[in-house]
Design a protein around this motif. Sequence first.
Motif, PDB file in Angstrom:
ATOM      1  N   MET A   1      38.345 -34.137  60.209  1.00 47.24           N
ATOM      2  CA  MET A   1      38.934 -34.702  58.994  1.00 47.24           C
ATOM      3  C   MET A   1      39.482 -33.589  58.114  1.00 47.24           C
ATOM      4  SD  MET A   1      37.019 -36.650  55.828  1.00 47.24           S
ATOM      5  CE  MET A   1      37.168 -38.331  56.372  1.00 47.24           C
ATOM      6  N   THR A   2      40.699 -33.769  57.574  1.00 44.27           N
ATOM      7  CA  THR A   2      41.237 -32.842  56.595  1.00 44.27           C
ATOM      8  C   THR A   2      41.130 -33.467  55.213  1.00 44.27           C
ATOM      9  OG1 THR A   2      43.492 -33.681  56.781  1.00 44.27           O
ATOM     10  CG2 THR A   2      42.862 -31.917  58.276  1.00 44.27           C
ATOM     11  N   ILE A   3      41.100 -32.626  54.204  1.00 41.67           N
ATOM     12  CA  ILE A   3      40.929 -33.087  52.825  1.00 41.67           C
ATOM     13  C   ILE A   3      42.004 -32.453  51.952  1.00 41.67           C
ATOM     14  CG2 ILE A   3      39.393 -33.146  50.830  1.00 41.67           C
ATOM     15  CD1 ILE A   3      37.029 -33.083  52.748  1.00 41.67           C
ATOM     16  N   GLY A   4      42.649 -33.286  51.147  1.00 40.12           N
ATOM     17  CA  GLY A   4      43.695 -32.796  50.269  1.00 40.12           C
ATOM     18  C   GLY A   4      43.635 -33.467  48.917  1.00 40.12           C
ATOM     19  N   VAL A   5      44.635 -33.171  48.079  1.00 43.46           N
ATOM     20  CA  VAL A   5      44.714 -33.744  46.734  1.00 43.46           C
ATOM     21  C   VAL A   5      46.172 -34.059  46.407  1.00 43.46           C
ATOM     22  CG1 VAL A   5      42.665 -32.602  45.794  1.00 43.46           C
ATOM     23  CG2 VAL A   5      44.890 -31.433  45.708  1.00 43.46           C
ATOM     24  N   THR A   6      46.382 -34.952  45.468  1.00 38.71           N
ATOM     25  CA  THR A   6      47.727 -35.173  44.948  1.00 38.71           C
ATOM     26  C   THR A   6      48.035 -34.095  43.916  1.00 38.71           C
ATOM     27  OG1 THR A   6      46.852 -36.740  43.305  1.00 38.71           O
ATOM     28  CG2 THR A   6      47.719 -37.657  45.352  1.00 38.71           C
ATOM     29  N   LEU A   7      49.262 -33.595  43.970  1.00 39.25           N
ATOM     30  CA  LEU A   7      49.688 -32.539  43.054  1.00 39.25           C
ATOM     31  C   LEU A   7      50.695 -33.040  42.030  1.00 39.25           C
ATOM     32  CD1 LEU A   7      50.021 -29.651  45.642  1.00 39.25           C
ATOM     33  CD2 LEU A   7      48.218 -29.938  43.930  1.00 39.25           C
ATOM     34  N   SER A   8      51.206 -34.224  42.241  1.00 40.28           N
ATOM     35  CA  SER A   8      52.045 -34.884  41.246  1.00 40.28           C
ATOM     36  C   SER A   8      51.873 -36.370  41.430  1.00 40.28           C
ATOM     37  CB  SER A   8      53.525 -34.510  41.409  1.00 40.28           C
ATOM     38  OG  SER A   8      54.080 -35.184  42.524  1.00 40.28           O
ATOM     39  N   SER A   9      52.163 -37.133  40.420  1.00 36.63           N
ATOM     40  CA  SER A   9      52.047 -38.580  40.508  1.00 36.63           C
ATOM     41  C   SER A   9      52.962 -39.197  39.475  1.00 36.63           C
ATOM     42  CB  SER A   9      50.605 -39.028  40.255  1.00 36.63           C
ATOM     43  OG  SER A   9      50.262 -38.862  38.891  1.00 36.63           O
ATOM     44  N   THR A  10      53.056 -40.507  39.499  1.00 37.95           N
ATOM     45  CA  THR A  10      53.860 -41.189  38.492  1.00 37.95           C
ATOM     46  C   THR A  10      53.164 -41.201  37.143  1.00 37.95           C
ATOM     47  OG1 THR A  10      52.904 -43.303  39.182  1.00 37.95           O
ATOM     48  CG2 THR A  10      54.972 -42.640  40.220  1.00 37.95           C
ATOM     49  N   SER A  11      51.854 -40.954  37.127  1.00 38.89           N
ATOM     50  CA  SER A  11      51.084 -41.023  35.877  1.00 38.89           C
ATOM     51  C   SER A  11      50.987 -39.681  35.162  1.00 38.89           C
ATOM     52  CB  SER A  11      49.664 -41.538  36.170  1.00 38.89           C
ATOM     53  OG  SER A  11      49.706 -42.796  36.792  1.00 38.89           O
ATOM     54  N   TYR A  12      51.050 -38.576  35.937  1.00 39.11           N
ATOM     55  CA  TYR A  12      50.834 -37.263  35.347  1.00 39.11           C
ATOM     56  C   TYR A  12      51.972 -36.321  35.729  1.00 39.11           C
ATOM     57  CZ  TYR A  12      46.181 -39.309  35.160  1.00 39.11           C
ATOM     58  OH  TYR A  12      45.128 -40.168  34.956  1.00 39.11           O
ATOM     59  N   PRO A  13      53.129 -36.434  35.093  1.00 40.89           N
ATOM     60  CA  PRO A  13      54.256 -35.564  35.437  1.00 40.89           C
ATOM     61  C   PRO A  13      53.969 -34.116  35.057  1.00 40.89           C
ATOM     62  CG  PRO A  13      54.748 -36.847  33.470  1.00 40.89           C
ATOM     63  CD  PRO A  13      53.452 -37.371  33.998  1.00 40.89           C
ATOM     64  N   ARG A  14      54.399 -33.197  35.939  1.00 47.95           N
ATOM     65  CA  ARG A  14      54.225 -31.770  35.690  1.00 47.95           C
ATOM     66  C   ARG A  14      55.534 -31.057  35.988  1.00 47.95           C
ATOM     67  NH1 ARG A  14      49.361 -32.930  38.849  1.00 47.95           N
ATOM     68  NH2 ARG A  14      47.528 -32.878  37.485  1.00 47.95           N
ATOM     69  N   THR A  15      55.706 -29.884  35.402  1.00 52.24           N
ATOM     70  CA  THR A  15      56.878 -29.084  35.733  1.00 52.24           C
ATOM     71  C   THR A  15      56.746 -28.572  37.160  1.00 52.24           C
ATOM     72  OG1 THR A  15      55.924 -26.979  35.030  1.00 52.24           O
ATOM     73  CG2 THR A  15      57.012 -28.334  33.322  1.00 52.24           C
ATOM     74  N   GLU A  25      46.392 -22.962  43.677  1.00 48.42           N
ATOM     75  CA  GLU A  25      44.969 -23.116  43.366  1.00 48.42           C
ATOM     76  C   GLU A  25      44.285 -24.008  44.400  1.00 48.42           C
ATOM     77  OE1 GLU A  25      42.222 -24.994  39.781  1.00 48.42           O
ATOM     78  OE2 GLU A  25      44.230 -24.213  39.297  1.00 48.42           O
ATOM     79  N   ALA A  26      44.961 -25.074  44.801  1.00 47.63           N
ATOM     80  CA  ALA A  26      44.397 -25.968  45.809  1.00 47.63           C
ATOM     81  C   ALA A  26      44.190 -25.228  47.128  1.00 47.63           C
ATOM     82  CB  ALA A  26      45.313 -27.171  46.011  1.00 47.63           C
ATOM     83  N   HIS A  27      45.187 -24.460  47.527  1.00 50.16           N
ATOM     84  CA  HIS A  27      45.082 -23.694  48.772  1.00 50.16           C
ATOM     85  C   HIS A  27      43.954 -22.681  48.689  1.00 50.16           C
ATOM     86  CE1 HIS A  27      46.251 -20.439  51.601  1.00 50.16           C
ATOM     87  NE2 HIS A  27      46.520 -21.467  52.381  1.00 50.16           N
ATOM     88  N   ASP A  28      43.862 -22.000  47.568  1.00 52.91           N
ATOM     89  CA  ASP A  28      42.805 -21.003  47.396  1.00 52.91           C
ATOM     90  C   ASP A  28      41.417 -21.638  47.389  1.00 52.91           C
ATOM     91  OD1 ASP A  28      44.757 -19.074  47.266  1.00 52.91           O
ATOM     92  OD2 ASP A  28      44.704 -18.868  45.080  1.00 52.91           O
ATOM     93  N   ALA A  29      41.345 -22.896  46.954  1.00 51.59           N
ATOM     94  CA  ALA A  29      40.058 -23.603  46.938  1.00 51.59           C
ATOM     95  C   ALA A  29      39.649 -24.088  48.320  1.00 51.59           C
ATOM     96  CB  ALA A  29      40.132 -24.796  45.978  1.00 51.59           C
ATOM     97  N   GLY A  30      40.571 -23.983  49.279  1.00 51.56           N
ATOM     98  CA  GLY A  30      40.247 -24.406  50.637  1.00 51.56           C
ATOM     99  C   GLY A  30      40.761 -25.778  51.009  1.00 51.56           C
ATOM    100  N   LEU A  31      41.522 -26.394  50.104  1.00 49.98           N
ATOM    101  CA  LEU A  31      42.085 -27.701  50.407  1.00 49.98           C
ATOM    102  C   LEU A  31      43.208 -27.558  51.426  1.00 49.98           C
ATOM    103  CD1 LEU A  31      41.965 -28.955  46.767  1.00 49.98           C
ATOM    104  CD2 LEU A  31      40.739 -29.984  48.671  1.00 49.98           C
ATOM    105  N   ARG A  32      43.390 -28.589  52.237  1.00 43.27           N
ATOM    106  CA  ARG A  32      44.315 -28.483  53.365  1.00 43.27           C
ATOM    107  C   ARG A  32      45.692 -29.064  53.079  1.00 43.27           C
ATOM    108  NH1 ARG A  32      40.695 -27.750  57.689  1.00 43.27           N
ATOM    109  NH2 ARG A  32      38.976 -26.542  56.820  1.00 43.27           N
ATOM    110  N   SER A  33      45.799 -29.978  52.097  1.00 38.54           N
ATOM    111  CA  SER A  33      47.090 -30.626  51.886  1.00 38.54           C
ATOM    112  C   SER A  33      47.307 -30.970  50.418  1.00 38.54           C
ATOM    113  CB  SER A  33      47.198 -31.902  52.735  1.00 38.54           C
ATOM    114  OG  SER A  33      46.233 -32.858  52.339  1.00 38.54           O
ATOM    115  N   GLY A  34      48.599 -31.015  50.033  1.00 31.29           N
ATOM    116  CA  GLY A  34      48.995 -31.437  48.692  1.00 31.29           C
ATOM    117  C   GLY A  34      50.045 -32.532  48.816  1.00 31.29           C
ATOM    118  N   TRP A  35      49.901 -33.595  48.027  1.00 33.55           N
ATOM    119  CA  TRP A  35      50.753 -34.769  48.162  1.00 33.55           C
ATOM    120  C   TRP A  35      51.467 -35.066  46.849  1.00 33.55           C
ATOM    121  CZ3 TRP A  35      51.164 -37.541  52.804  1.00 33.55           C
ATOM    122  CH2 TRP A  35      50.335 -37.069  53.825  1.00 33.55           C
ATOM    123  N   PHE A  36      52.649 -35.684  46.971  1.00 27.70           N
ATOM    124  CA  PHE A  36      53.539 -35.884  45.828  1.00 27.70           C
ATOM    125  C   PHE A  36      53.963 -37.345  45.747  1.00 27.70           C
ATOM    126  CE2 PHE A  36      53.813 -31.711  47.618  1.00 27.70           C
ATOM    127  CZ  PHE A  36      53.635 -30.883  46.514  1.00 27.70           C
TER     128      PHE A  36
END
Length: 309
Positions: A1-15, A25-36
Amino acid sequence: MTIGVTLSSTSYPRTVDDTVRLAREAHDAGLRSGWFGQSFSYDSPLLAAIVGREVPGLQVGTSAIPVFGRHPLLVSSQAQTAQAATGGRYHLGLALGTKRLTEDGFGIPYERPIARLREFLTALRQLVETGAADFHGELLTATTPLPAAVPGATPPVPLLVAAMGPQALRVTGELADGALPFHAGPRALAEHIVPALTAAAEAAGRPAPRVVALIPGVVTADADAVREKAAEALAPYEGIPSYQRIIELSGAERAADLAVIGDEEAVAAEVRRYREAGATEVVFTDTDLGGEADRQRTWKLLGELAAGA
């Protein structure tokens, strides 16, 4: 199993710069994927391409582009560009979308969504696998008088669908590489989503499908306060019929009931439940509901779980 996080969403816009910083930061923490997420602001495949190129080693994905208001030729170009830019680390997620956003935003009728999904996937798979298409359906036509392959966009882009209903799961199992269920708890995964998806894939002679479960979750010492925020943030999903159904099938009354909120032990136990229910990958969403300290605490735990997966 791989584990990731969302890095952008419709609720929390970021530059874009903030998104790249968080991806590192996610990569350095050991997370495998980032989703948009895809909204009417940033183009999610382009954002994924930028982030994936800036953060080598991190898998990036879109969750998810609605098939209404788009065309397979254009989405294929976006996806193949992101795949080439990231060296093969891009994953394309598609969705049926909603009646309100389709009709209010694009001014087109939200009609025959399953048929449109089937035709969209059929044409898109031709494009990402061969760089050409000759598809003539009832709702879509996709042909390639000019080559549609992107140099360096190999391997073929994985196609995932935010499918949760029986018909959408059948089409997804037959034509896609996996599903992206959101607000589907372990019970709904084990009893409804995974069996239907797997059966459709087997009947079509396709490999075992991926099940990328998107889960709102936060590691926190103040679970009651964070759950209260989650109830407010996730309430809009309760007004969408497909989410109403999957929340009920999960044995919950509200979307927030399915949020994974608690200390490290409690959150790790829930991740294990999703794995046992058939999730091949877990992606945490809404990890900043509890504030910056809780987000960092959440990502630390998820990175540790990813390392031990």
